[in-house]
Design a protein around this motif. Sequence first.
Motif, short mmCIF file in Angstrom:
data_model
loop_
_atom_site.label_atom_id
_atom_site.label_comp_id
_atom_site.label_asym_id
_atom_site.label_seq_id
_atom_site.Cartn_x
_atom_site.Cartn_y
_atom_site.Cartn_z
N SER A 126 0.82 -1.22 0.00
CA SER A 126 0.00 0.00 0.00
C SER A 126 0.85 1.27 0.00
O SER A 126 0.33 2.36 -0.19
CB SER A 126 -0.96 0.01 1.19
N ASN A 127 2.16 1.13 0.16
CA ASN A 127 3.07 2.27 0.09
C ASN A 127 3.51 2.60 -1.33
O ASN A 127 4.22 3.59 -1.53
CB ASN A 127 4.31 2.02 0.95
N TYR A 128 3.12 1.77 -2.31
CA TYR A 128 3.56 2.05 -3.68
C TYR A 128 2.60 1.58 -4.76
O TYR A 128 2.73 1.98 -5.92
CB TYR A 128 4.95 1.45 -3.95
N PHE A 129 1.61 0.74 -4.45
CA PHE A 129 0.80 0.19 -5.54
C PHE A 129 -0.70 0.18 -5.25
O PHE A 129 -1.48 0.71 -6.03
CB PHE A 129 1.29 -1.24 -5.86
N ILE A 130 -1.11 -0.44 -4.17
CA ILE A 130 -2.52 -0.55 -3.84
C ILE A 130 -2.85 0.41 -2.70
O ILE A 130 -1.94 0.89 -2.02
CB ILE A 130 -2.91 -1.99 -3.45
N SER A 131 -4.15 0.65 -2.47
CA SER A 131 -4.53 1.42 -1.28
C SER A 131 -4.79 0.47 -0.12
O SER A 131 -4.59 0.82 1.03
CB SER A 131 -5.76 2.28 -1.56
N LYS A 132 -5.23 -0.76 -0.44
CA LYS A 132 -5.55 -1.72 0.62
C LYS A 132 -5.56 -3.14 0.05
O LYS A 132 -6.03 -3.37 -1.05
CB LYS A 132 -6.92 -1.39 1.21
N PHE B 283 -7.45 0.01 -5.16
CA PHE B 283 -6.49 0.96 -5.71
C PHE B 283 -6.93 2.38 -5.38
O PHE B 283 -8.11 2.71 -5.46
CB PHE B 283 -6.37 0.78 -7.22
N PRO B 284 -5.97 3.25 -5.02
CA PRO B 284 -6.33 4.60 -4.58
C PRO B 284 -7.02 5.42 -5.67
O PRO B 284 -7.93 6.19 -5.38
CB PRO B 284 -4.99 5.23 -4.20
N GLU B 285 -6.63 5.22 -6.90
CA GLU B 285 -7.21 6.02 -7.98
C GLU B 285 -8.51 5.45 -8.53
O GLU B 285 -9.19 6.10 -9.31
CB GLU B 285 -6.19 6.25 -9.11
N PHE B 286 -8.85 4.24 -8.15
CA PHE B 286 -10.08 3.59 -8.59
C PHE B 286 -10.80 2.99 -7.37
O PHE B 286 -10.85 1.77 -7.21
CB PHE B 286 -9.78 2.49 -9.60
N PRO B 287 -11.34 3.83 -6.47
CA PRO B 287 -11.89 3.33 -5.21
C PRO B 287 -13.06 2.36 -5.37
O PRO B 287 -13.31 1.54 -4.49
CB PRO B 287 -12.32 4.60 -4.47
N GLU B 288 -13.76 2.41 -6.49
CA GLU B 288 -14.91 1.52 -6.69
C GLU B 288 -14.49 0.14 -7.16
O GLU B 288 -15.28 -0.79 -7.19
CB GLU B 288 -15.88 2.15 -7.70
N MET B 289 -13.22 -0.03 -7.52
CA MET B 289 -12.75 -1.29 -8.08
C MET B 289 -12.05 -2.14 -7.02
O MET B 289 -11.25 -1.64 -6.24
CB MET B 289 -11.76 -1.00 -9.22
N THR B 290 -12.37 -3.43 -6.99
CA THR B 290 -11.64 -4.40 -6.17
C THR B 290 -11.14 -5.49 -7.11
O THR B 290 -11.91 -6.02 -7.91
CB THR B 290 -12.54 -5.01 -5.09
N TYR C 265 14.08 4.47 -2.46
CA TYR C 265 14.04 5.89 -2.10
C TYR C 265 12.86 6.26 -1.20
O TYR C 265 12.68 7.43 -0.90
CB TYR C 265 14.00 6.75 -3.37
N ASP C 266 12.04 5.29 -0.82
CA ASP C 266 10.86 5.53 0.02
C ASP C 266 9.93 6.58 -0.58
O ASP C 266 9.43 7.47 0.10
CB ASP C 266 11.28 5.92 1.44
N ILE C 267 9.70 6.47 -1.90
CA ILE C 267 8.83 7.39 -2.63
C ILE C 267 7.65 6.59 -3.19
O ILE C 267 7.83 5.49 -3.72
CB ILE C 267 9.59 8.05 -3.81
N ASN C 268 6.44 7.16 -3.10
CA ASN C 268 5.26 6.55 -3.71
C ASN C 268 4.97 7.30 -5.01
O ASN C 268 4.40 8.38 -5.01
CB ASN C 268 4.06 6.62 -2.77
#
Length: 155
Positions: free
Chosen positions: A30-36, A51-58, A137-140
């Motif tokens: 969840s630090n680089y790809f998924i929200s949960k 996914f953070p950019e597609f909250p309706e999608m699982t 680099y600890d970057i998302n």
Amino acid sequence: MKELEIKTAIQISKSPTDVFEAIVNPVKMSNYFISKGDARMETGKTVNWKFPEFPEMTLTVKVIEVKASELIVFEWEGAKDQFLEVRINLEEMPNLNTLVKISEGKMKNTVEGILWYGRNTEGWANFLACLKAYLEYDINLRNGAFDFMNSKKKR
């Protein structure tokens, strides 16, 4: 007619153990790809990703095989109504580097297959770049990257 299969790879300056954990652990992912993610990837488990950019999608992922620090194999709906196998191989390289190899497929060489090939090749390249940026680099990289897709503004 030859079937299409996605193959991509990147070297990451971290150990296979670190890379493996970043992929199978939903908190790290969840630090680089998924929200949960609802569970750790383990052989025989089914996990769900949001996914953070597609909250309706699982996205449902059926984990087929996991070998610690070496291999992750799962099946998902890689294209509409097409359940495809994804293989992530982790190969130890000199100086605690890891070569991450991903393959997905196969699909017929049709219009639908070519669209899948382009879309998912782009997706796996993005996944690998995001994984590398996070681990080294600890970057998302995904933060804000897809805001344009949800924007109602006309351009």
